[in-house]
Design an enzyme around this catalytic site. Sequence first.
Site, short mmCIF file in Angstrom:
data_model
loop_
_atom_site.label_atom_id
_atom_site.label_comp_id
_atom_site.label_asym_id
_atom_site.label_seq_id
_atom_site.Cartn_x
_atom_site.Cartn_y
_atom_site.Cartn_z
N HIS A 74 0.85 -1.20 0.00
CA HIS A 74 0.00 0.00 0.00
C HIS A 74 0.88 1.25 0.00
O HIS A 74 0.64 2.20 -0.75
CB HIS A 74 -0.90 0.02 1.24
N HIS B 167 0.28 -3.45 9.18
CA HIS B 167 1.73 -3.35 8.98
C HIS B 167 2.38 -2.68 10.17
O HIS B 167 1.76 -1.85 10.86
CB HIS B 167 2.05 -2.53 7.72
#
Length: 404
Positions: free
Chosen positions: A173, A220
Amino acid sequence: MWWLISYLNSSNLVATFQQACGLYPAPETTETGQVREHEPSNLTASKVHHRKGDLVANGRSLSQDDNSNYNHTADDCKINHASTQYEVRNWPLYFLFVVSAALGSEVFYISFLPCIHWNLDPFLCRRLVNMWAVVMYIGQVMKDILKLPRPTVPPVVKLEQRVHAEYGMPSTHAMGAIAISFTLLFSAQERVQFTFEVGLVLAVVLSGLVCLSRLYTGMHSALDVICGILISALILGIIYPHWSILDSLQLNSPLSPAVALALPLYLCYKYPELDHYSTTRGDTTIIMAVSAGCSVGYWVNHQLGQTFEPTGPFPVTLPPMNAVTFALGVTRFGVGLAILVLTRQTAKWVSLRLLCRCYGVAHSDIVARQRKEIEVPYKFSTYLVIGLVNSMAVCRVFSLVRLL
């Protein structure tokens, strides 16, 4: 140095960021029905969300991998043991980061990039698709080679379920957000008149929100995101000086269509093998196929002398935004998106049934569809057609119905 790396990779750091933004694990309930809170809070002013954990088919998995969010079970499946309950105490930040996370998804890019083609400049769309494919392939492959786990639960709350079987390092991302934002910024200054400083602020803010959303959603660690940013910046820095040469080869070389088709398909088949099914291979195949289809389509348009690009001189002045211009842009987007959705459904229906018939499996068999010999060709052919239709057909339809 190792202390810093360990700190940035810590799940506690992610949990601290989440709680600073008003996202907490839901309070636990004891056997007597009393609430055991993680820390003092007023539950009457908050809403606790419940999400069912996904059950992900594992295909032909034989042993457990390093992704700590999953355990193998006797029926060859992986059951998500991640936290499925959370408490939101800051709704504006919740909606901001959930929307920001969506801005980094494949679905968003497949919708947003064609909009650039139809309403602004196909030249910019071509650059963006090329960079998107390069950055995402490198990032996805690195994930499945490094095999580093995502943040652990607890203490982290995870808001997304689909990518639990994927590894963490680096954040694709973050890589995609940096690549798309700054490729658009640097390419647009060649083609369109705008205030560079304003574009720079927008690029930093939007990519920054996408990056921070990966911490907020618990998907993350800070180290994953930082590495994603640095890797994407390095790729962009290497390719940026050679954009003009690559553009010329892509549009003029007689070998361009063959390379655009063969190389991405080869890379999809050579994607790293895992001991369990992960969505990374399928998502990567989609991105590479869209890129291949667009590349061939742009080459054909250039050979036919009908590129649908602004005529110049560059940089061009954008038309003023008024009700008519806005309505025309929305109509193009709606019509174009409808064409792409219809194309996807048709191509998927045909390719999936042909491949399943060839391999003697039911097209409704989800586990069979996850096999490489079925998943890669069916997704590649489906999204290859989408790339071709986007780059070649949609603008010609617009011309016929006088939307251009």
